[in-house]
Design an enzyme around this catalytic site. Structure first.
Site, PDB file in Angstrom:
ATOM      1  N   GLY A   9       0.626  -1.236   0.003  1.00 32.55           N
ATOM      2  CA  GLY A   9       0.158  -0.016   0.200  1.00 32.55           C
ATOM      3  C   GLY A   9       0.917   1.228   0.109  1.00 32.55           C
ATOM      4  O   GLY A   9       0.262   2.431   0.464  1.00 32.55           O
ATOM      5  N   ASN A  24       1.645   3.112  -2.612  1.00 34.56           N
ATOM      6  CA  ASN A  24       0.978   3.672  -3.598  1.00 34.56           C
ATOM      7  C   ASN A  24      -0.416   4.329  -3.051  1.00 34.56           C
ATOM      8  O   ASN A  24      -0.675   5.688  -3.031  1.00 34.56           O
ATOM      9  CB  ASN A  24       0.747   3.124  -4.847  1.00 34.56           C
ATOM     10  N   HIS A  31       0.015  -0.043 -13.308  1.00 32.38           N
ATOM     11  CA  HIS A  31       0.623  -1.426 -13.638  1.00 32.38           C
ATOM     12  C   HIS A  31       2.309  -1.225 -13.809  1.00 32.38           C
ATOM     13  O   HIS A  31       2.592  -0.052 -14.433  1.00 32.38           O
ATOM     14  CB  HIS A  31       0.311  -1.980 -15.080  1.00 32.38           C
TER      15      HIS A  31
HETATM   16  C1  GAR Z   1       3.082  -1.269  -7.601  1.00 33.26           C
HETATM   17  O1  GAR Z   1       4.210  -1.253  -8.185  1.00 33.26           O
HETATM   18  C2  GAR Z   1       1.903  -1.677  -8.795  1.00 33.26           C
HETATM   19  O2  GAR Z   1       2.125  -0.977 -10.006  1.00 33.26           O
HETATM   20  C3  GAR Z   1       1.678  -2.872  -8.700  1.00 33.26           C
HETATM   21  O3  GAR Z   1       1.933  -3.329  -7.648  1.00 33.26           O
HETATM   22  C4  GAR Z   1       2.634  -2.555  -6.726  1.00 33.26           C
HETATM   23  C5  GAR Z   1       2.028  -2.404  -5.247  1.00 33.26           C
HETATM   24  O4  GAR Z   1       2.892  -1.778  -4.455  1.00 33.26           O
HETATM   25  N1  GAR Z   1       0.718  -3.520  -9.466  1.00 33.26           N
HETATM   26  C6  GAR Z   1       0.577  -4.508 -10.218  1.00 33.26           C
HETATM   27  O5  GAR Z   1       1.651  -5.407 -10.366  1.00 33.26           O
HETATM   28  C7  GAR Z   1      -0.713  -4.876 -10.936  1.00 33.26           C
HETATM   29  N2  GAR Z   1      -0.699  -5.803 -11.864  1.00 33.26           N
HETATM   30  P1  GAR Z   1       2.300  -0.843  -3.523  1.00 33.26           P
HETATM   31  O6  GAR Z   1       1.411  -1.861  -2.392  1.00 33.26           O
HETATM   32  O7  GAR Z   1       3.519  -0.515  -2.268  1.00 33.26           O
HETATM   33  O8  GAR Z   1       1.326   0.278  -3.775  1.00 33.26           O
END
Ligand code: GAR
Length: 187
Positions: free
Chosen positions: A12, A14, A104
């Site tokens: 989380g 992001n 993504h």
């Molecule tokens: C992020 O890098 C996002 O782009 C990726 O998961 C990560 C989550 O990080 N999403 C995918 O791969 C979707 N296919 P976070 O939980 O630290 O935000």
């Protein structure tokens, strides 16, 4: 007041970045964060940031009445997938047309599809010795990573970058651009 609901399955970072970005904004508010994983670190972040957060299981997620009811109650202008790993069911896409977006961690259409998330993506990019990677922000449709592209940004990869270094570069792009794109879409 425009409202955002964030769906996240993991760390989380992001979600936290988006929450912090809109914290002092009088016109946009993160109404809630929803997660399908009880142990997701995003729940701790929401606790600390005092943002409402909810856990849901597969039975709730796949039940149109329940899940649409939950979302409608939150009344979001935009539903944001930030590291959310379940496929979005067709009934949700129909209910919230052009209101669900995903980030993504690669330059789609490269490295998209089922199983392509997080570290898997960066390891594949490294294995192929690509000289660049990036992020894609796109609308969500019935197929993984295939909805209309809203925004892309790229970063170069050095030979010495391992998958972790690539992930770090990609995260930096995500933190820089995702809140700005959300803000633009809400205008
Ligand atoms: C992020 O890098 C996002 O782009 C990726 O998961 C990560 C989550 O990080 N999403 C995918 O791969 C979707 N296919 P976070 O939980 O630290 O935000």
């Amino acid at each position: 007041m425009k409202k955002i609901v964030i769906l996240a399955s993991g760390s989380g970072s992001n979600a936290e970045n988006i929450i912090s970005f809109f914290e002092k904004n009088d016109t946009v508010k993160v109404a809630a964060v929803l997660t399908n994983k009880k142990s997701a670190k995003v729940l701790e972040r929401c606790e600390r940031l005092k943002v409402p957060a909810f856990f849901f299981n597969k039975a709730a997620f796949s039940n149109p009445e329940i899940f649409i009811g939950l979302l409608k109650g939150l009344n979001p202008n935009l539903i944001i997938l930030a590291g959310f790993l379940w496929k979005i069911p067709a009934f949700l896409i129909k209910e919230f047309p052009d209101q669900i977006i995903n980030i993504h961690p690669a330059l789609l259409p490269k490295y998209g599809g089922k199983g392509m998330y997080g570290a898997n993506v960066h390891e594949a990019v490294k294995r192929n010795s690509d000289s660049e990677t990036g992020i894609t922000i796109h609308y969500v449709n019935e197929n993984y990573d295939e909805g209309g592209i809203i925004f892309q940004a790229s970063t170069t990869i050095c030979e010495s970058d391992d998958a972790n270094a690539i992930a770090e570069k990609v995260h930096r792009l995500e933190y820089e651009h995702f809140p700005l794109i959300i803000e633009k879409l809400l205008k």
